[in-house]
Scaffold this active site. Structure first.
Site, PDB file in Angstrom:
ATOM      1  N   HIS A 176      12.510 -21.287 -87.140  1.00 22.45           N
ATOM      2  CA  HIS A 176      11.452 -20.992 -88.117  1.00 22.45           C
ATOM      3  C   HIS A 176      10.066 -20.989 -87.489  1.00 22.45           C
ATOM      4  CE1 HIS A 176      13.871 -21.329 -91.901  1.00 22.45           C
ATOM      5  NE2 HIS A 176      14.723 -21.801 -91.028  1.00 22.45           N
ATOM      6  N   ASP A 393       1.424 -19.918 -85.936  1.00 20.96           N
ATOM      7  CA  ASP A 393       2.240 -20.207 -87.117  1.00 20.96           C
ATOM      8  C   ASP A 393       3.466 -19.304 -87.083  1.00 20.96           C
ATOM      9  OD1 ASP A 393       2.921 -21.179 -89.655  1.00 20.96           O
ATOM     10  OD2 ASP A 393       0.847 -21.065 -90.369  1.00 20.96           O
TER      11      ASP A 393
END
Ligand code: G6P
Length: 491
Positions: A176, A393
């Site tokens: 992720h 991110d």
């Protein structure tokens, strides 16, 4: 499953082997205390479980993970028709595996060393031990030929461990967070073991194409696998590598949100009323800017505050006309870097408010809380400009939620180009958070944008999110995992 194992796990009346299993550090439930003091479990908010729940319920699947408290062993239980298989962690595991190796070694390393990663052999030893515990728990409950989907950086050794124990399984892994370039990844003393751990999967999924190609470059450089296109192929003799000879495929599968659910909540009259109330409580400023982040150094909160503070000081933005709402939800509070960040952010907020607040209005409304989804949607609706200024991110789902909530096409998103979301939300105002002047002009551009222009951009981004929601993410990953390997790739 080997026959003896199968017999052992199916001896009870309850079914105890599963055809589809998700393995993640956390179980998708939070423990809540009712008014009567009774403890129960509630499904945690978040895209992953929303995406996977239907697949789970359809295939009668199970979720293996930690339930969030230490030194407590729980029996498997069921919540919302999902079988939950708790893996225990003790205080030492929490310190060495979770706070240590996962969040003070891998997290900063994979986020481009924004803070220096720490390398400790005791942390690594415990990471191996806990990964083995997760792999064992999974191997015990997987039916013959089951599909297992392992999630995220905390469990990178699980695919290989699982393959060794259960070569019959179809194993997928999804990372992720970003995957670093070989130059950065090379710092990790255990780089080869981590790569081989991941390569135990048939498919390794990443948020961005750039992450998948970083992974393949690392595989080529630090393992004895041959990389051909998206495949990492083991050497001809399995003994040479010490692992089972599976071919591993790396692919980009950007995660998303439950777009329809967000849009439905955005039409809920109670939530709309709450959004109005929020604006009123802030003194009905002309513009509300919003930041929503876990309090994490990857999120660029300090850079954002600096840019906003300068806009106030320059007189481009006036307190009363504008207000910044910064939600910073508590996260990893025992890790020193997070404690330092909290102090730094709170000092900046205090300074800026001290300098710019009036009796009536505040420059920054800082909220160190996490909120339920309904309140978040109300905040998105109340806000005009969303600021997502991460230094790095994996994806950033808040950016996607803000866009999806503005079903009337109002508002504008200022988005860091260092987020995975920047690959998809290309109609946002893209900024480099290291460039404070650039960020200031980005914020002003969003603030002064012609409403027709911003509406057109928001509409296009929303359309993208309608077509690429989290259900599609899990479907495409799982379909790819089910694909047989092309024969001509076998060397
Ligand atoms: C990121 C990670 C997740 C993690 C989440 C919250 O999104 O990719 O794996 O669960 O942060 O962090 P925590 O340490 O509280 O689980």
């Amino acid at each position: 499953m080997q026959t003896d194992q199968k017999a052992e796990y199916e001896s009870g009346s309850e079914k105890q082997s599963y055809d589809f299993i998700v393995v993640a550090n956390r179980l998708p439930v939070d423990r809540v205390e009712g008014d009567d003091g009774e403890l129960s479990w509630r499904r945690s908010p978040g895209g992953l479980v929303t995406a996977i729940a239907p697949v789970m319920q359809e295939s009668d699947g199970a979720w293996v993970g930690w339930h969030g408290a230490t030194d407590e062993e729980l029996e498997p239980f069921e919540n919302d028709r999902i079988h939950l298989i708790p893996v225990p962690l003790d205080e030492e595991d929490l310190e060495l595996y979770y706070e240590g190796f996962s969040n003070s070694t891998l997290w900063p390393l994979y986020h481009d060393v924004i803070v220096p990663p720490e390398f400790h052999r005791t942390w690594w030893d415990n990471y191996k031990k806990v990964n083995k515990r997760f792999a064992d728990a999974t191997a015990r409950i997987a039916a013959q030929g089951a599909t297992v989907w392992v999630q995220d950086y905390q469990l990178q050794l699980v695919p290989k461990l699982l393959r060794e124990a259960r070569p019959d399984l179809r194993i997928g892994f999804f990372n992720h967070i970003p995957f670093p370039s070989p130059g950065i990844f090379s710092q990790l003393p255990w780089r080869k073991q981590i790569l081989e751990g991941l390569a135990g999967a048939d498919v390794v999924g990443f948020q961005r194409t750039a992450d998948a190609s970083n992974f393949l470059r690392c595989m080529r450089r630090y393992t004895d696998r041959t990389v051909k296109g998206s495949l990492a192929i083991p050497p001809a003799s399995p003994e040479a590598s010490g692992s089972s000879p599976n071919i591993c495929r790396a692919e980009a599968h950007p995660i998303s949100i439950d777009t329809q659910q967000v849009a439905e909540l955005a039409h809920d009259p109670e939530i709309i009323a709450r959004a109005k109330q929020i604006r009123q409580e802030l003194g009905n400023p002309k513009t509300i800017l919003l930041g929503v982040d876990r309090l994490d150094y990857t999120k660029g909160i300090r850079h954002r505050l600096k840019a906003y503070g300068e806009l106030l000081a320059d007189g481009d933005i006036t307190v009363g006309e504008a207000c910044l709402v910064q939600v910073a939800s508590p996260s990893r509070e025992n890790v020193e870097r997070y404690q330092q960040l909290k102090d730094q952010v709170e000092l900046m907020v205090g300074n800026l408010n001290g300098e710019h607040d009036t009796m009536e209005h505040t420059a920054i409304r800082y909220l160190h809380h996490s909120y339920p989804m309904r309140e978040m949607i109300a905040l998105y609706l109340a806000a005009d400009i969303m600021l997502v200024t991460s230094l790095r991110d994996g994806m950033n789902l808040v950016a996607k939620e803000f866009v999806a909530a503005h079903t009337d096409d109002t508002g504008m998103l200022v988005l860091s180009e260092f987020t995975g979301a920047a690959d998809q939300l290309t109609q946002s105002v893209l900024v480099n958070p290291h460039d404070i002047d650039g960020m200031k002009s980005g914020i002003m551009r969003a603030l002064l944008m012609d409403p027709q222009d911003s509406a057109r951009r928001m509409r296009r981004m929303r359309r993208h999110l309608r077509d690429h929601d989290v259900a599609r993410w899990s479907q495409t990953f799982l379909s790819s995992l089910a694909l047989p390997l092309p024969v001509d790739t076998l060397v």
